[in-house]
Design an enzyme around this catalytic site. Structure first.
Site, PDB file in Angstrom:
ATOM      1  N   GLY A  64      -8.002   3.543   3.097  1.00  0.00           N
ATOM      2  CA  GLY A  64      -7.704   2.433   2.196  1.00  0.00           C
ATOM      3  C   GLY A  64      -8.729   2.172   1.121  1.00  0.00           C
ATOM      4  N   ASP A  88      -1.468  -0.725   6.148  1.00  0.00           N
ATOM      5  CA  ASP A  88      -1.710  -0.101   7.446  1.00  0.00           C
ATOM      6  C   ASP A  88      -3.189   0.103   7.705  1.00  0.00           C
ATOM      7  OD1 ASP A  88      -1.971   1.984   5.499  1.00  0.00           O
ATOM      8  OD2 ASP A  88      -1.804   3.453   7.117  1.00  0.00           O
ATOM      9  N   ASP A 120       0.861  -1.175   0.000  1.00  0.00           N
ATOM     10  CA  ASP A 120       0.000   0.000   0.000  1.00  0.00           C
ATOM     11  C   ASP A 120       0.902   1.231   0.000  1.00  0.00           C
ATOM     12  OD1 ASP A 120      -2.377   1.573   0.271  1.00  0.00           O
ATOM     13  OD2 ASP A 120      -1.932   1.761   2.408  1.00  0.00           O
ATOM     14  N   SER A 167      -5.548   5.231  -4.090  1.00  0.00           N
ATOM     15  CA  SER A 167      -5.335   6.629  -4.467  1.00  0.00           C
ATOM     16  C   SER A 167      -5.149   6.776  -5.970  1.00  0.00           C
ATOM     17  CB  SER A 167      -4.109   7.180  -3.746  1.00  0.00           C
ATOM     18  OG  SER A 167      -3.801   8.483  -4.206  1.00  0.00           O
ATOM     19  N   ASP A 218      -0.078   5.008   0.969  1.00  0.00           N
ATOM     20  CA  ASP A 218      -0.261   5.967   2.057  1.00  0.00           C
ATOM     21  C   ASP A 218      -0.198   5.268   3.410  1.00  0.00           C
ATOM     22  OD1 ASP A 218      -0.875   8.159   0.210  1.00  0.00           O
ATOM     23  OD2 ASP A 218      -2.720   7.042  -0.161  1.00  0.00           O
ATOM     24  N   ASN A 243      -3.618   9.320  -7.028  1.00  0.00           N
ATOM     25  CA  ASN A 243      -2.439  10.188  -7.081  1.00  0.00           C
ATOM     26  C   ASN A 243      -1.133   9.411  -6.987  1.00  0.00           C
ATOM     27  OD1 ASN A 243      -4.006  12.790  -6.887  1.00  0.00           O
ATOM     28  ND2 ASN A 243      -4.606  11.846  -4.959  1.00  0.00           N
ATOM     29  N   ARG A 286     -12.090   6.548  -3.299  1.00  0.00           N
ATOM     30  CA  ARG A 286     -12.610   7.812  -2.777  1.00  0.00           C
ATOM     31  C   ARG A 286     -14.126   7.818  -2.635  1.00  0.00           C
ATOM     32  NH1 ARG A 286     -11.011  11.645  -6.773  1.00  0.00           N
ATOM     33  NH2 ARG A 286      -8.918  11.047  -6.152  1.00  0.00           N
TER      34      ARG A 286
END
Length: 269
Positions: A81, A217, A31, A159, A33, A161, A84
């Site tokens: 996680g 996480d 992952d 994400s 972030d 991004n 969006r």
């Protein structure tokens, strides 16, 4: 999906560097972030800014008591996680609020799921430009050690991004492939906690799930690793306060506070 190089077939890990994964693990799926970069806090702040703006207006309009978004509990429980729009739906549903879906072209605003999602994206990009992405140095050392042993490495994130964050952090060249939020949309994959995105990364690397380790996480992320039948699911406890136990309950087979804990003394030094 960004595939950096062809995955070598039959390549196994070398004799040193990484502990705790087992010799059968040929690929590591990370992952982004909160595992590789310190951007989870930026996402949490962006969600809070977005939802608090929405809730002030909505609660006033409907004569409700204003209750702000909780950056710890609400973020972990409803949005961390997840893609969006799933995060928008799940959090608002927890407040018994249901918006029309709208479309992907909706401008940043508060009148549809996609509009709220667009507002969150705008808030995140502003924060990213202000603060920049910082990496977890222990994670970067772990990735380098894993690759030195012949293990394949991928980033799997909800994400959209991903490419920009990896490039800004200077670690985009470390990974053999990425599966991000854009791929989830274009390939019609189910978002975490479904295993689809991790399975797509394993397929791109030509590795069976049982021969891959997932590093997460987020509770939704370790759930996706468990659901996909991956050989190892590493939960990364960045929060403390019982987070490690929650990660274990949701599917982590190993829990660490930092990926450097999985390095041999030689590699860690």
């Amino acid at each position: 999906m960004n595939k950096g190089m062809d995955a070598p077939s039959g390549t196994g890990p070398g004799p040193s560097g990484v502990d705790g994964l087992g010799p059968g693990i040929r690929a590591c799926l990370f992952d982004l972030d909160g595992v590789l970069t310190r951007t989870a806090s930026l996402h949490a702040t962006a969600w809070k800014q977005t939802f608090d703006t929405f809730l002030r207006s909505y609660d006033a309009e409907h004569h409700l008591e204003y209750k702000p978004f909780d950056k710890e509990h609400d973020y972990e429980e409803y949005v961390d996680g997840k893609p969006r729009e799933d995060g928008v739906r799940d959090f608002l549903a927890s407040r018994d609020i249901h918006l029309p879906e709208g479309t992907e072209n909706d401008p940043s605003g508060m009148n549809s799921v996609h509009a709220v999602g667009a507002a969150k994206q705008d808030a995140f990009l502003t924060l990213l430009n202000e603060h920049g992405p910082q990496v977890f140095e222990g994670s970067v050392r772990f990735v380098r050690a894993a690759k030195s042993e012949g293990r394949l490495c991928a980033v799997v994130t909800s994400s959209a991004n991903c490419a920009a964050v990896l490039q800004a952090a200077g670690i985009d060249g470390l990974f053999d492939t990425t599966v991000d939020g854009n791929d989830v949309t274009s390939q019609h994959l189910k978002g975490k906690p479904a295993p689809d995105s991790y399975l797509a990364a394993a397929k791109a690397l030509n590795v069976e799930p049982s021969a891959a380790a997932v590093f997460e996480d987020a509770l939704a992320g370790v759930e996706s690793g468990r659901a996909g039948g991956f050989g190892v699911v590493v939960g990364v406890d960045r929060l403390g306060d019982g987070q490690g136990e929650r990660l274990s309950r949701h599917g982590a087979t190993v829990v660490v506070k930092d990926l450097a804990e999985l390095l041999t003394a030689e590699a860690a030094g």
